[in-house]
Motif scaffolding. Structure first.
Motif, PDB file in Angstrom:
ATOM      1  N   ASN A 293      13.038   4.055   2.052  1.00 48.22           N
ATOM      2  CA  ASN A 293      12.873   3.246   3.262  1.00 48.22           C
ATOM      3  C   ASN A 293      14.172   2.494   3.500  1.00 48.22           C
ATOM      4  OD1 ASN A 293      11.488   2.308   5.483  1.00 48.22           O
ATOM      5  ND2 ASN A 293      10.401   0.685   4.394  1.00 48.22           N
ATOM      6  N   ALA A 294      14.334   1.985   4.707  1.00 48.25           N
ATOM      7  CA  ALA A 294      15.490   1.153   5.046  1.00 48.25           C
ATOM      8  C   ALA A 294      15.062   0.161   6.114  1.00 48.25           C
ATOM      9  CB  ALA A 294      16.656   2.008   5.543  1.00 48.25           C
ATOM     10  N   PHE A 295      15.688  -1.012   6.084  1.00 55.70           N
ATOM     11  CA  PHE A 295      15.362  -2.043   7.075  1.00 55.70           C
ATOM     12  C   PHE A 295      16.524  -3.023   7.157  1.00 55.70           C
ATOM     13  CE2 PHE A 295      13.584  -3.263   2.979  1.00 55.70           C
ATOM     14  CZ  PHE A 295      13.932  -4.600   2.831  1.00 55.70           C
ATOM     15  N   GLU A 296      16.482  -3.875   8.173  1.00 51.16           N
ATOM     16  CA  GLU A 296      17.537  -4.864   8.407  1.00 51.16           C
ATOM     17  C   GLU A 296      17.044  -6.241   8.004  1.00 51.16           C
ATOM     18  OE1 GLU A 296      18.730  -4.351  12.576  1.00 51.16           O
ATOM     19  OE2 GLU A 296      17.946  -2.307  12.361  1.00 51.16           O
ATOM     20  N   ARG A 297      17.929  -6.986   7.314  1.00 42.74           N
ATOM     21  CA  ARG A 297      17.550  -8.333   6.873  1.00 42.74           C
ATOM     22  C   ARG A 297      18.794  -9.172   6.651  1.00 42.74           C
ATOM     23  NH1 ARG A 297      14.417  -8.541   1.315  1.00 42.74           N
ATOM     24  NH2 ARG A 297      16.552  -8.278   0.521  1.00 42.74           N
ATOM     25  N   ILE A 302      19.264  -2.841   4.290  1.00 43.83           N
ATOM     26  CA  ILE A 302      18.717  -2.604   2.961  1.00 43.83           C
ATOM     27  C   ILE A 302      18.272  -1.150   2.904  1.00 43.83           C
ATOM     28  CG2 ILE A 302      16.991  -3.288   1.255  1.00 43.83           C
ATOM     29  CD1 ILE A 302      19.013  -5.490   1.979  1.00 43.83           C
ATOM     30  N   CYS A 303      18.793  -0.411   1.949  1.00 45.34           N
ATOM     31  CA  CYS A 303      18.556   1.032   1.877  1.00 45.34           C
ATOM     32  C   CYS A 303      18.065   1.389   0.473  1.00 45.34           C
ATOM     33  CB  CYS A 303      19.846   1.786   2.189  1.00 45.34           C
ATOM     34  SG  CYS A 303      19.684   3.574   2.267  1.00 45.34           S
ATOM     35  N   ASP A 304      16.803   1.824   0.362  1.00 45.65           N
ATOM     36  CA  ASP A 304      16.198   2.157  -0.931  1.00 45.65           C
ATOM     37  C   ASP A 304      16.123   3.665  -1.097  1.00 45.65           C
ATOM     38  OD1 ASP A 304      15.879  -0.546  -1.215  1.00 45.65           O
ATOM     39  OD2 ASP A 304      13.701  -0.553  -0.905  1.00 45.65           O
ATOM     40  N   HIS A 377       3.559   3.393   3.109  1.00 47.67           N
ATOM     41  CA  HIS A 377       2.634   3.275   4.229  1.00 47.67           C
ATOM     42  C   HIS A 377       3.462   3.501   5.495  1.00 47.67           C
ATOM     43  CE1 HIS A 377      -0.006   1.823   7.265  1.00 47.67           C
ATOM     44  NE2 HIS A 377      -0.760   1.038   6.514  1.00 47.67           N
ATOM     45  N   GLU A 378       3.440   4.735   6.018  1.00 49.66           N
ATOM     46  CA  GLU A 378       4.335   5.097   7.113  1.00 49.66           C
ATOM     47  C   GLU A 378       4.113   4.247   8.354  1.00 49.66           C
ATOM     48  OE1 GLU A 378       6.876   7.099   7.382  1.00 49.66           O
ATOM     49  OE2 GLU A 378       6.817   7.876   5.336  1.00 49.66           O
ATOM     50  N   GLY A 379       2.869   4.009   8.708  1.00 52.27           N
ATOM     51  CA  GLY A 379       2.598   3.307   9.949  1.00 52.27           C
ATOM     52  C   GLY A 379       3.030   1.856   9.942  1.00 52.27           C
ATOM     53  N   GLU A 380       2.952   1.204   8.797  1.00 50.89           N
ATOM     54  CA  GLU A 380       3.238  -0.226   8.731  1.00 50.89           C
ATOM     55  C   GLU A 380       4.616  -0.536   8.157  1.00 50.89           C
ATOM     56  OE1 GLU A 380       1.402  -3.965   6.224  1.00 50.89           O
ATOM     57  OE2 GLU A 380       0.021  -2.718   7.372  1.00 50.89           O
ATOM     58  N   ALA A 381       5.091   0.308   7.235  1.00 54.39           N
ATOM     59  CA  ALA A 381       6.281  -0.059   6.466  1.00 54.39           C
ATOM     60  C   ALA A 381       7.564   0.626   6.924  1.00 54.39           C
ATOM     61  CB  ALA A 381       6.055   0.259   4.979  1.00 54.39           C
ATOM     62  N   ARG A 382       7.485   1.783   7.583  1.00 56.51           N
ATOM     63  CA  ARG A 382       8.699   2.519   7.920  1.00 56.51           C
ATOM     64  C   ARG A 382       9.650   1.681   8.774  1.00 56.51           C
ATOM     65  NH1 ARG A 382      11.161   5.692   5.299  1.00 56.51           N
ATOM     66  NH2 ARG A 382       9.340   7.053   5.016  1.00 56.51           N
ATOM     67  N   ALA A 383      10.892   1.563   8.324  1.00 57.41           N
ATOM     68  CA  ALA A 383      11.964   0.823   8.997  1.00 57.41           C
ATOM     69  C   ALA A 383      11.710  -0.685   9.025  1.00 57.41           C
ATOM     70  CB  ALA A 383      12.195   1.351  10.422  1.00 57.41           C
ATOM     71  N   SER A 385      10.703  -4.350   6.494  1.00 58.04           N
ATOM     72  CA  SER A 385      10.573  -4.913   5.158  1.00 58.04           C
ATOM     73  C   SER A 385       9.197  -4.553   4.622  1.00 58.04           C
ATOM     74  CB  SER A 385      10.756  -6.426   5.211  1.00 58.04           C
ATOM     75  OG  SER A 385      10.623  -6.997   3.937  1.00 58.04           O
ATOM     76  N   TYR A 386       9.148  -4.105   3.372  1.00 57.64           N
ATOM     77  CA  TYR A 386       7.893  -3.559   2.847  1.00 57.64           C
ATOM     78  C   TYR A 386       7.725  -3.982   1.395  1.00 57.64           C
ATOM     79  CZ  TYR A 386      10.546  -0.022   0.221  1.00 57.64           C
ATOM     80  OH  TYR A 386      11.386   0.611  -0.662  1.00 57.64           O
ATOM     81  N   LYS A 387       6.587  -3.615   0.808  1.00 58.68           N
ATOM     82  CA  LYS A 387       6.287  -4.088  -0.535  1.00 58.68           C
ATOM     83  C   LYS A 387       6.046  -2.961  -1.531  1.00 58.68           C
ATOM     84  CE  LYS A 387       3.354  -7.551  -2.877  1.00 58.68           C
ATOM     85  NZ  LYS A 387       4.489  -8.347  -3.382  1.00 58.68           N
ATOM     86  N   TYR A 388       5.426  -1.850  -1.113  1.00 55.44           N
ATOM     87  CA  TYR A 388       4.959  -0.861  -2.088  1.00 55.44           C
ATOM     88  C   TYR A 388       5.525   0.528  -1.825  1.00 55.44           C
ATOM     89  CZ  TYR A 388       1.469  -4.471  -3.013  1.00 55.44           C
ATOM     90  OH  TYR A 388       0.851  -5.655  -3.310  1.00 55.44           O
ATOM     91  N   VAL A 389       5.843   1.216  -2.917  1.00 51.22           N
ATOM     92  CA  VAL A 389       6.207   2.624  -2.875  1.00 51.22           C
ATOM     93  C   VAL A 389       5.410   3.349  -3.960  1.00 51.22           C
ATOM     94  CG1 VAL A 389       8.224   2.226  -4.362  1.00 51.22           C
ATOM     95  CG2 VAL A 389       8.075   4.320  -3.031  1.00 51.22           C
TER      96      VAL A 389
END
Length: 487
Positions: A293-297, A302-304, A377-383, A385-389
């Protein structure tokens, strides 16, 4: 069926195509769980006694688990690709694959400017499945998605795009932009001047628009890419190829790549709206198949990824290595890269010269738990900030994916599921439609039980990571790669 035991059974061909309308189910299937899990992976590793070389080379087979009203049905079908039909007709491997090439180069039109008759590209789409422009397709690393019927799994044929984008390779992990619904895909063209291509497919379109086209001298092997709300991230691992080697060396495709210990990783951040490269930073050497996943903060991307120290994992996946008695590890570690946004000046392609950047991307490990085939969780977490993989893991290094793992990326803590001498596949998260937390839902995994000589569909409660139910398949299913749940 050979006498292989343990996880080796997962690398044996499955020659049966069956339909089972009512699998034996134990446990408690959630009443809300209704839809079909379709998985993709190799089902056949030999043609007339001639073996493919690599796990990635096996001929594609689709597996469908239809779930609803407390019942599970199953069917499997070979993907009727030209790679398979020609091989069966000729009684030998007919088209070059990832690491098997009886003739010359792989992947289609490769360097057609040097050749009058390029080799036929493989359409052995054995890596992933997706729904693109209303069609259900199987995907691999060539830009030849193969459509199929989601009910019968019958092959409909290669999707014809109405463009001439000129790509030789394409990721089997496209992203759907949550804001626009566009499909974004990363591609690569080989030639005297090679290019990375960022392509966009708008909904209801059969044309791939090149959003960005970046020149590259020695392309990197990139299996996937990252996406945030505003950007995509191309990760150039130092596992690279001189395109001329495809022409002159006569080796299978992946054997033309070399690990360059003098290179760092290079992250290239492109704006989704116009393809502009807004940031380029290096980081310490490493490699990966899968972006998580990746997101901006806080002014950073942030690139995992699931990372490795080098590219030797590709060698580990040769069938000779997977089938012998030596321990093989199939997992890496969850790595986070912090990429500060800001201006950088990039000239040319060079890693060793001609590039100016400010600072470096910072890498750190998020958990000591080993992981691969990561899902969120594709619908909620994609792109976001997220918590679980979720992923497959190993209880001990070399035990080859004998557990499932859930990692909290904020704390590094983990939960695991395992059952003695069984080997789970990629966990697919399905959200509870009435859930409120990111992990409200179930995880679906196809698990190989070598002692019973069969596989079963496992249903885990995603929050507690404990078993809710399982449905038994009457035969072992070879280890596959990726799947999707279609409601």
């Amino acid at each position: 069926m050979s006498e292989h035991t343990g996880y080796h059974l997962g690398f044996e061909s499955l020659n049966r195509e069956i339909e089972a309308s009512n699998l034996p189910v134990s446990g408690d299937l959630p009443g809300w769980l209704s839809g079909t899990l379709i998985r993709n992976g190799p089902g056949q590793f030999e043609i007339a006694g001639q073996s493919y070389n690599h796990w990635f080379d096996g001929l594609a087979m689709l597996h469908a688990f239809k779930i609803g009203e407390g019942k599970v049905s199953y069917r499997n079908r070979f993907l009727q690709s030209k790679s398979r039909t020609e091989a069966l007709k000729e009684g030998q491997i007919a088209r070059p694959e990832f690491a098997t090439d009886p003739c010359m180069s792989i992947f289609g039109r490769v360097m057609s400017l040097f050749r009058s008759e390029p080799p036929k590209p493989t359409d052995n789409a054995s890596i992933n499945v997706a729904r693109l422009d209303g069609a259900y397709v199987a995907l691999t690393a060539t830009p030849l998605p193969v459509a199929f019927d989601p009910e019968t799994l019958e092959t409909a044929g290669v999707v014809d795009y109405e463009d001439d984008i000129g790509a030789d390779m394409s990721t089997a992990h496209p992203h759907i932009d949550p804001a626009s619904g566009d499909t974004l895909t990363q591609m690569l063209s080989f030639g005297k001047q090679s290019h990375y291509i960022l392509g966009r497919i708008e909904p209801d379109s059969r044309s791939r628009e090149p959003v960005a086209k970046l020149e590259v001298g020695k392309p990197s092997y990139m299996h996937s890419f990252g996406m945030t709300e505003r950007y995509v991230i191309l990760s150039e691992w130092p596992y690279v190829i001189n395109p001329l080697d495809l022409l002159v060396k006569g080796k299978p495709f992946i054997e033309n790549f070399e690990w360059d210990s003098g290179r760092d990783v290079r992250f290239r951040v492109l704006r989704k709206s116009d393809g502009q490269e807004v940031r380029t930073l290096r980081a310490e050497p490493g490699s990966a198949f899968h972006h998580v996943n990746a997101f901006e903060r806080d002014g950073e991307v942030i690139c995992d990824v699931v990372g490795y120290e080098d590219a030797s994992i590709i060698e580990d996946y040769f069938l000779d290595n997977l089938r012998n008695d030596s321990p093989v590890s199939g997992t890496g570690h969850l790595h986070r890269y912090q990429i500060p946004l800001g201006e950088s000046e990039v000239t040319g392609d060079g890693f060793h010269s001609g590039e100016t950047t400010a600072g470096r991307a910072i890498r750190h490990r998020l958990s000591d738990e080993r992981i691969e085939l990561p899902r969120i969780h594709e619908g909620e977490a994609r792109a976001q900030s997220y918590k679980y993989v979720y992923g497959i893991g190993e209880k001990e290094v070399g035990s080859f994916a004998d557990q499932l793992v859930k990692i909290d990326v904020e704390t590094g803590s983990s939960q695991t599921w395992d059952e003695n001498e069984t080997y789970p596949g990629e966990p697919v998260f399905v959200p509870d439609p009435d859930g409120s937390d990111e992990d409200d839902g179930v995880v679906l995994s196809v698990v190989l039980d070598p002692e019973a000589k069969r596989s079963f569909l496992l249903v885990l409660d995603a929050k507690s990571f404990t078993e809710r139910a399982r449905a038994e398949v009457p035969h072992p299913i070879p280890f596959g790669f990726h799947g999707q749940f279609f409601s």
